[in-house]
Design a protein around this motif. Structure first.
Motif, short mmCIF file in Angstrom:
data_model
loop_
_atom_site.label_atom_id
_atom_site.label_comp_id
_atom_site.label_asym_id
_atom_site.label_seq_id
_atom_site.Cartn_x
_atom_site.Cartn_y
_atom_site.Cartn_z
N THR A 407 1.01 -1.06 -0.03
CA THR A 407 0.63 0.05 -0.22
C THR A 407 0.91 1.08 0.19
OG1 THR A 407 0.04 -0.24 2.66
CG2 THR A 407 -1.73 -1.02 1.15
N HIS A 408 0.34 2.96 -0.83
CA HIS A 408 1.08 3.56 -0.90
C HIS A 408 0.19 5.15 -0.44
CE1 HIS A 408 4.79 1.98 -3.07
NE2 HIS A 408 3.46 0.74 -3.44
N GLY A 409 0.67 5.47 0.42
CA GLY A 409 0.14 6.31 -0.27
C GLY A 409 -0.36 7.68 -0.84
N PHE A 410 -1.61 8.69 -0.42
CA PHE A 410 -2.04 9.37 -1.64
C PHE A 410 -0.97 9.65 -2.60
CE2 PHE A 410 -7.01 9.02 -1.58
CZ PHE A 410 -7.28 7.75 -1.17
N ASP A 411 0.12 10.52 -1.79
CA ASP A 411 1.29 10.96 -2.57
C ASP A 411 1.64 11.01 -3.68
OD1 ASP A 411 2.32 8.93 -1.01
OD2 ASP A 411 4.25 10.09 -0.53
N ILE A 412 1.80 9.42 -3.81
CA ILE A 412 1.88 8.72 -5.51
C ILE A 412 0.60 9.09 -6.74
CG2 ILE A 412 2.87 7.07 -3.98
CD1 ILE A 412 1.17 5.12 -5.69
N ILE A 413 -0.19 9.65 -6.69
CA ILE A 413 -1.37 9.88 -7.13
C ILE A 413 -0.68 10.21 -8.32
CG2 ILE A 413 -3.19 10.86 -7.86
CD1 ILE A 413 -4.57 10.36 -5.22
N SER A 414 -0.29 11.77 -8.38
CA SER A 414 0.52 12.70 -9.16
C SER A 414 1.76 12.18 -10.49
CB SER A 414 0.29 13.86 -9.00
OG SER A 414 1.61 14.70 -7.71
N ARG A 415 2.09 11.49 -9.55
CA ARG A 415 3.27 10.79 -10.01
C ARG A 415 4.12 10.99 -11.98
NH1 ARG A 415 7.67 8.07 -8.50
NH2 ARG A 415 8.01 6.81 -10.38
N ASN A 416 2.70 10.31 -13.09
CA ASN A 416 2.30 10.06 -14.27
C ASN A 416 1.76 11.18 -15.03
OD1 ASN A 416 3.95 7.69 -14.03
ND2 ASN A 416 2.20 6.66 -14.61
N THR A 417 1.19 12.15 -13.85
CA THR A 417 0.49 13.43 -14.25
C THR A 417 0.90 14.44 -14.35
OG1 THR A 417 -0.94 13.55 -12.13
CG2 THR A 417 -1.98 12.15 -13.92
N MET A 418 1.67 15.11 -12.87
CA MET A 418 1.85 16.52 -12.97
C MET A 418 2.91 16.59 -14.04
SD MET A 418 2.61 19.22 -11.53
CE MET A 418 2.27 19.35 -9.19
N ILE A 419 3.74 16.32 -14.58
CA ILE A 419 4.81 16.39 -15.53
C ILE A 419 3.89 17.19 -16.50
CG2 ILE A 419 4.67 14.47 -17.01
CD1 ILE A 419 7.86 16.72 -16.34
N TRP A 420 3.07 17.11 -17.49
CA TRP A 420 2.48 17.28 -18.08
C TRP A 420 1.37 18.72 -17.38
CZ3 TRP A 420 4.84 15.32 -21.67
CH2 TRP A 420 5.12 13.73 -21.02
N ASP A 421 1.33 18.54 -16.38
CA ASP A 421 0.32 20.57 -15.83
C ASP A 421 2.10 20.93 -15.67
OD1 ASP A 421 -1.83 20.12 -15.76
OD2 ASP A 421 -1.01 18.35 -13.93
N LEU A 422 2.79 20.72 -15.29
CA LEU A 422 4.10 21.48 -15.59
C LEU A 422 4.92 22.00 -16.20
CD1 LEU A 422 6.81 22.76 -13.67
CD2 LEU A 422 8.11 20.29 -14.48
N THR A 423 4.84 21.09 -17.66
CA THR A 423 5.14 21.56 -19.02
C THR A 423 3.65 22.37 -19.78
OG1 THR A 423 5.10 19.23 -19.74
CG2 THR A 423 7.07 19.93 -19.23
N GLY A 424 2.57 21.53 -19.60
CA GLY A 424 2.09 22.26 -20.40
C GLY A 424 1.43 21.42 -21.32
#
Length: 473
Positions: A407-424
């Motif tokens: 089990t992992h905490g919710f802090d891993i949710i954005s691993r594959n998504t945040m990069i595309w907000d950062l770059t747009g």
């Protein structure tokens, strides 16, 4: 961040799996009486099988279903708009989205509606005018029928202090994913064909993945954020959630004047490393299976080194969260005297932003610029396809995600998504199967800036060859 690559999987499954030999098990079809999407509804209007008034009545009755009301904060008066749409269908002047109902996340202004931002601090504020995106949809005949739930200021925990939790339509013990909680749940429950959400670290794509719907984070600034409460003005994106990529193409044609593109043989990048680490075996299988379908559709699969293209992904990820929390701290400064009344998750993110220095923020912004330049110089494929989220919808009890035997905490949710907000860069999340508990899994299609239509075209072709997007709760 917690955890690392699964001990039971190689670091790069693409290099060790024969994609054409993986069996594909189609998801069940939607029952004939379950409402379809935007295209289906427009066809039924045109043939006289239903009317805008009947669809508005169907929406109103859907709220009575168990747990459905969690997603809807307020129902809007649409009787006049429905009558006007019915007249247009009768006299042959129907607009592109005539009479199509849609929902709006409660940080996006809809004229005359109460916009709470999921916060007790906003009182009963009423929007004076439509946000730009809502206004464009109205002008095309679409009808906003409801204000939908969100985490507080799109940055809080699942347990919203003003409105409560929005449970996953497929399993009430799991979360929808945030922060567009109501948008994901309402579309998944077929209460409406599409809804608007916002995405700053993954907030359109996360609920899309966990609720089994299709969601687009468009190219940055392709859709205006005018009339939307800010979380991070650098990373905020407006985006639609719907039942299919084809439906989102119709919506984006109106919102962004986005013209569809014809499919052609594509080169699809298949990344290793970061995107395939801390990912459940079932998710990896769904991903490789999706790649096999795309290969069958004529795409050439191109193995990619994540390090060569992106550099150090942990540093990129951290830069995204530095920008988000720094700007969140600034945008929430006016609420500082009432901080204790805000959601605990929101407070934690603001507190992180409060500790950052101007140098931290400026270095992260500079890193972002350098990263975008690096990607534009080295990107040599048409699209990249990654696994969606690391596992099935997270458990509300304990706020954990199951990944294989851990089990992992919710802090891993954005691993594959945040990069595309950062770059747009544009990123499309779409259903790709189910996991070991029978809950939806997703894959993500990413393009160069302003290749939104190409992402949607690939998504449409994929969904034409699979049935995953037809699963209902």
């Amino acid at each position: 961040m917690t955890g690392g690559p699964s001990a039971s999987l190689p670091a790069d499954p693409f290099r060790t799996l024969d994609l054409r030999r993986i069996s594909r098990v189609p998801a069940p079809f939607v029952a004939p009486d379950v409402p379809g999407g935007v295209g289906d509804l427009l066809a039924r209007y045109a043939s006289g099988q239903t009317t805008p008034q009947a669809e508005m009545a169907r929406f109103a009755s859907s709220i009575a279903a168990p747990a459905a009301c969690e997603a809807v904060l307020s129902v809007l008066d649409v009787s006049d708009a429905a009558q006007a749409s019915a007249r247009r269908w009768q006299n042959g002047t129907a607009r592109p989205l005539e009479g199509v109902p849609f929902g709006v996340k409660a940080i996006i202004d809809v004229a005359g509606a109460e916009i709470t931002c999921g916060s007790a601090l906003t009182g009963h504020q009423i929007a004076a005018a439509d946000a730009d995106g809502v206004a464009r949809l109205r002008a095309a005949g679409a009808i906003p029928v409801a204000i939908l739930a969100t985490t507080e200021y799109a940055a809080g925990s699942p347990f919203n202090p003003r409105h409560g939790v929005v449970t996953n339509p497929h399993d009430a013990a799991r979360w929808t994913g945030g922060s567009s909680t109501g948008s994901g749940a309402a579309v998944a429950r077929r209460m409406m064909p599409f809804a608007l959400g916002t995405d700053t670290g993954g907030s359109v794509r996360v609920p899309s993945c966990w609720c089994g719907v299709t969601g687009l984070k468009p190219t940055r600034a392709l859709l205006s954020t005018e009339g939307i409460a800010p979380l991070s003005w650098t990373l905020d994106h407006l985006g639609p959630l719907g039942l299919s990529a084809a439906d989102l193409s119709r919506v984006m044609a109106v919102m962004a004047n986005l013209d569809p593109v014809a499919m052609r043989p594509l080169r699809i990048g298949v990344p290793d490393g970061w995107f395939t680490e801390i990912v459940d075996t079932a998710v990896l299988t769904a991903w490789t299976d999706a790649l096999s379908v795309m290969q069958d559709l004529g795409a050439a699969l191109v193995p990619m080194s994540t390090v060569d293209l992106f550099g150090d992904m942990a540093t990129n990820h951290e830069a995204g969260w530095t920008i988000l929390t720094a700007e969140l701290s600034a945008s929430q400064r006016h609420n500082a005297v009432r901080r204790g009344e805000q959601d605990a998750g929101l407070q934690a993110r603001i507190a992180r932003g409060d500790t950052l220095t101007a140098a931290d923020y400026l270095l992260a912004m500079s890193h972002r610029t350098t990263l975008i330049e690096r990607l534009m110089a080295r990107w040599d494929v048409d699209l990249i396809v990654t696994p969606g989220l690391g596992g099935e919808a997270g458990h509300l009890d304990g706020l954990v995600i199951d990944i294989d035997e851990q089990t992992h905490g919710f802090d891993i949710i954005s691993r594959n998504t945040m990069i595309w907000d950062l770059t747009g860069f544009p990123a499309l999340m779409l259903p790709a199967g189910t996991g070991r508990s029978g809950l939806p899994l997703g894959v993500q299609i990413i393009g160069r800036p302003y290749d939104d239509a190409l992402c949607l075209a690939m998504g449409t072709a994929f969904q034409g060859a699979t049935d995953h997007h037809r699963i209902t709760p």
